[in-house]
Design a protein around this motif. Structure first.
Motif, PDB file in Angstrom:
ATOM      1  N   GLY A 128      -8.736  -0.310  19.730  1.00 48.70           N
ATOM      2  CA  GLY A 128     -10.062   0.157  19.363  1.00 48.70           C
ATOM      3  C   GLY A 128     -10.808  -0.988  18.707  1.00 48.70           C
ATOM      4  N   ASP A 129     -12.039  -0.722  18.306  1.00 48.30           N
ATOM      5  CA  ASP A 129     -12.837  -1.747  17.641  1.00 48.30           C
ATOM      6  C   ASP A 129     -12.244  -2.027  16.267  1.00 48.30           C
ATOM      7  N   LYS A 130     -11.769  -3.240  16.060  1.00 47.29           N
ATOM      8  CA  LYS A 130     -11.139  -3.647  14.798  1.00 47.29           C
ATOM      9  C   LYS A 130      -9.976  -2.726  14.431  1.00 47.29           C
ATOM     10  N   HIS A 131      -9.219  -2.319  15.437  1.00 41.80           N
ATOM     11  CA  HIS A 131      -8.052  -1.453  15.229  1.00 41.80           C
ATOM     12  C   HIS A 131      -6.913  -1.988  16.100  1.00 41.80           C
ATOM     13  N   TYR A 132      -5.777  -2.268  15.471  1.00 40.94           N
ATOM     14  CA  TYR A 132      -4.654  -2.897  16.156  1.00 40.94           C
ATOM     15  C   TYR A 132      -3.359  -2.155  15.850  1.00 40.94           C
ATOM     16  N   ILE A 133      -2.400  -2.313  16.769  1.00 38.85           N
ATOM     17  CA  ILE A 133      -1.045  -1.831  16.548  1.00 38.85           C
ATOM     18  C   ILE A 133      -0.082  -2.937  16.961  1.00 38.85           C
ATOM     19  N   LEU A 134       1.096  -2.931  16.345  1.00 38.38           N
ATOM     20  CA  LEU A 134       2.106  -3.921  16.702  1.00 38.38           C
ATOM     21  C   LEU A 134       2.788  -3.542  18.004  1.00 38.38           C
ATOM     22  N   SER A 135       3.164  -4.538  18.776  1.00 33.57           N
ATOM     23  CA  SER A 135       3.985  -4.308  19.970  1.00 33.57           C
ATOM     24  C   SER A 135       5.435  -4.192  19.528  1.00 33.57           C
TER      25      SER A 135
ATOM     26  N   LYS B  72       0.826  -1.214   0.000  1.00 35.78           N
ATOM     27  CA  LYS B  72       0.000   0.000   0.000  1.00 35.78           C
ATOM     28  C   LYS B  72       0.865   1.273   0.000  1.00 35.78           C
ATOM     29  N   GLY B  73       2.173   1.087   0.188  1.00 36.20           N
ATOM     30  CA  GLY B  73       3.086   2.236   0.191  1.00 36.20           C
ATOM     31  C   GLY B  73       3.221   2.913   1.544  1.00 36.20           C
ATOM     32  N   TYR B  74       2.808   2.231   2.593  1.00 37.35           N
ATOM     33  CA  TYR B  74       2.875   2.800   3.932  1.00 37.35           C
ATOM     34  C   TYR B  74       4.213   2.479   4.592  1.00 37.35           C
ATOM     35  N   ASP B  75       4.572   3.254   5.572  1.00 36.18           N
ATOM     36  CA  ASP B  75       5.790   3.047   6.365  1.00 36.18           C
ATOM     37  C   ASP B  75       5.484   2.023   7.459  1.00 36.18           C
ATOM     38  N   LEU B  76       6.316   0.994   7.576  1.00 37.11           N
ATOM     39  CA  LEU B  76       6.084  -0.055   8.581  1.00 37.11           C
ATOM     40  C   LEU B  76       5.989   0.493   9.998  1.00 37.11           C
ATOM     41  N   ASP B  77       6.731   1.555  10.301  1.00 33.32           N
ATOM     42  CA  ASP B  77       6.690   2.125  11.653  1.00 33.32           C
ATOM     43  C   ASP B  77       5.293   2.608  12.035  1.00 33.32           C
ATOM     44  N   ASP B  78       4.473   2.914  11.018  1.00 33.10           N
ATOM     45  CA  ASP B  78       3.103   3.358  11.300  1.00 33.10           C
ATOM     46  C   ASP B  78       2.259   2.260  11.943  1.00 33.10           C
ATOM     47  N   LEU B  79       2.707   1.014  11.821  1.00 30.52           N
ATOM     48  CA  LEU B  79       1.970  -0.094  12.434  1.00 30.52           C
ATOM     49  C   LEU B  79       2.045  -0.051  13.960  1.00 30.52           C
ATOM     50  N   MET B  80       2.974   0.762  14.502  1.00 25.13           N
ATOM     51  CA  MET B  80       3.083   0.919  15.961  1.00 25.13           C
ATOM     52  C   MET B  80       2.448   2.218  16.438  1.00 25.13           C
ATOM     53  N   THR B  81       1.908   2.995  15.528  1.00 25.78           N
ATOM     54  CA  THR B  81       1.346   4.299  15.864  1.00 25.78           C
ATOM     55  C   THR B  81      -0.161   4.166  16.081  1.00 25.78           C
ATOM     56  N   PRO B  82      -0.639   4.387  17.304  1.00 26.15           N
ATOM     57  CA  PRO B  82      -2.058   4.174  17.599  1.00 26.15           C
ATOM     58  C   PRO B  82      -3.029   4.928  16.694  1.00 26.15           C
ATOM     59  N   VAL B  83      -2.709   6.148  16.280  1.00 29.66           N
ATOM     60  CA  VAL B  83      -3.653   6.893  15.444  1.00 29.66           C
ATOM     61  C   VAL B  83      -3.685   6.376  14.009  1.00 29.66           C
ATOM     62  N   ILE B  84      -2.694   5.551  13.637  1.00 25.51           N
ATOM     63  CA  ILE B  84      -2.682   4.974  12.291  1.00 25.51           C
ATOM     64  C   ILE B  84      -2.996   3.485  12.423  1.00 25.51           C
ATOM     65  N   GLY B  85      -1.996   2.700  12.758  1.00 25.63           N
ATOM     66  CA  GLY B  85      -2.194   1.273  13.004  1.00 25.63           C
ATOM     67  C   GLY B  85      -2.947   0.533  11.918  1.00 25.63           C
ATOM     68  N   LEU B  86      -3.359  -0.646  12.254  1.00 22.86           N
ATOM     69  CA  LEU B  86      -4.042  -1.560  11.340  1.00 22.86           C
ATOM     70  C   LEU B  86      -5.539  -1.480  11.609  1.00 22.86           C
ATOM     71  N   GLY B  87      -6.258  -0.783  10.751  1.00 24.35           N
ATOM     72  CA  GLY B  87      -7.683  -0.550  10.969  1.00 24.35           C
ATOM     73  C   GLY B  87      -8.580  -1.533  10.248  1.00 24.35           C
ATOM     74  N   ARG B  88      -9.858  -1.287  10.405  1.00 22.77           N
ATOM     75  CA  ARG B  88     -10.909  -2.152   9.852  1.00 22.77           C
ATOM     76  C   ARG B  88     -10.763  -2.336   8.337  1.00 22.77           C
ATOM     77  N   THR B  89     -10.514  -1.255   7.595  1.00 22.67           N
ATOM     78  CA  THR B  89     -10.400  -1.334   6.137  1.00 22.67           C
ATOM     79  C   THR B  89      -9.233  -2.230   5.740  1.00 22.67           C
ATOM     80  N   ALA B  90      -8.094  -2.023   6.384  1.00 27.74           N
ATOM     81  CA  ALA B  90      -6.912  -2.843   6.083  1.00 27.74           C
ATOM     82  C   ALA B  90      -7.198  -4.310   6.368  1.00 27.74           C
TER      83      ALA B  90
END
Length: 188
Positions: free
Chosen positions: A162-169, A105-123
């Motif tokens: 969050g609901d259907k929202h995750y971040i990596l540890s 998708k062209g995203y930065d992997l570090d964003d997977l640890m950022t709560p406001v971005i993370g892995l959301g419902r659409t992803a």
């Protein structure tokens, strides 16, 4: 005074229960109520009493492992290598699916640890729709994508924020960074 009397018994029991349930203990955990990362009291207890816990786990047949880069602890036992390999394979494969999707998708992997971005419902929905990812999940013996996320979350490689929202540890991110580094070296 015995070294055991200097250790918080309740925390020691929580640490043991965490480890025997196949989880890692990360330096920071995500707190849903504060909506931020906070220091883990179990990690702090382990870190501050490392010699004690190292010996304790040796006495009961485990090795206490500390991953400095990922800032997490875990235990291992040589007899359980086959189970550990199965768990590690499932964890790594699921993390790699997430990373592959993210990078495509062209995203930065570090964003997977950022709560406001993370892995959301659409992803998550888009990952579930991809046949190749679904085939991998099924080959791992994981019934649904929700169970795959729970598998990662139950072992502290992923936190729900969050609901259907995750971040990596930090542990999840550490494994991804290892694979990225290995891939980069292979390309050179």
């Amino acid at each position: 005074m015995s070294p055991f009397s200097q250790i918080n018994m309740a925390k020691s029991q929580q640490i043991y229960a965490t480890f025997v349930n196949g989880k890692v203990i990360t330096k920071q955990v995500y707190d849903l109520y504060q909506q931020s990362f906070i220091d883990s009291p179990l990690y702090t207890e382990l870190y501050n009493n490392l010699e004690h816990f190292t010996q304790l786990y040796q006495h009961i047949g485990f090795t206490l492992n500390f991953n400095v880069d990922g800032e997490f602890f875990y235990i291992s036992r040589s007899e359980a290598e086959e189970d550990a390999d199965t768990n590690a394979t499932k964890i790594q494969a699921m993390l790699l699916i997430i990373a592959r999707y993210w990078v495509d998708k062209g995203y930065d992997l570090d964003d997977l640890m950022t709560p406001v971005i993370g892995l959301g419902r659409t992803a998550l929905e888009e990952i579930a729709e991809q046949t190749i990812y679904d085939d991998i999940r099924q080959a791992l013996g994981i019934e649904t994508w929700d169970k795959a996320l729970n598998y990662l979350s139950d072992r502290n490689f992923l936190y729900q924020c969050g609901d259907k929202h995750y971040i990596l540890s930090s542990a999840g991110m550490h494994f991804l960074n290892l694979h990225v580094e290995k891939y980069s070296q292979e390309q050179d």
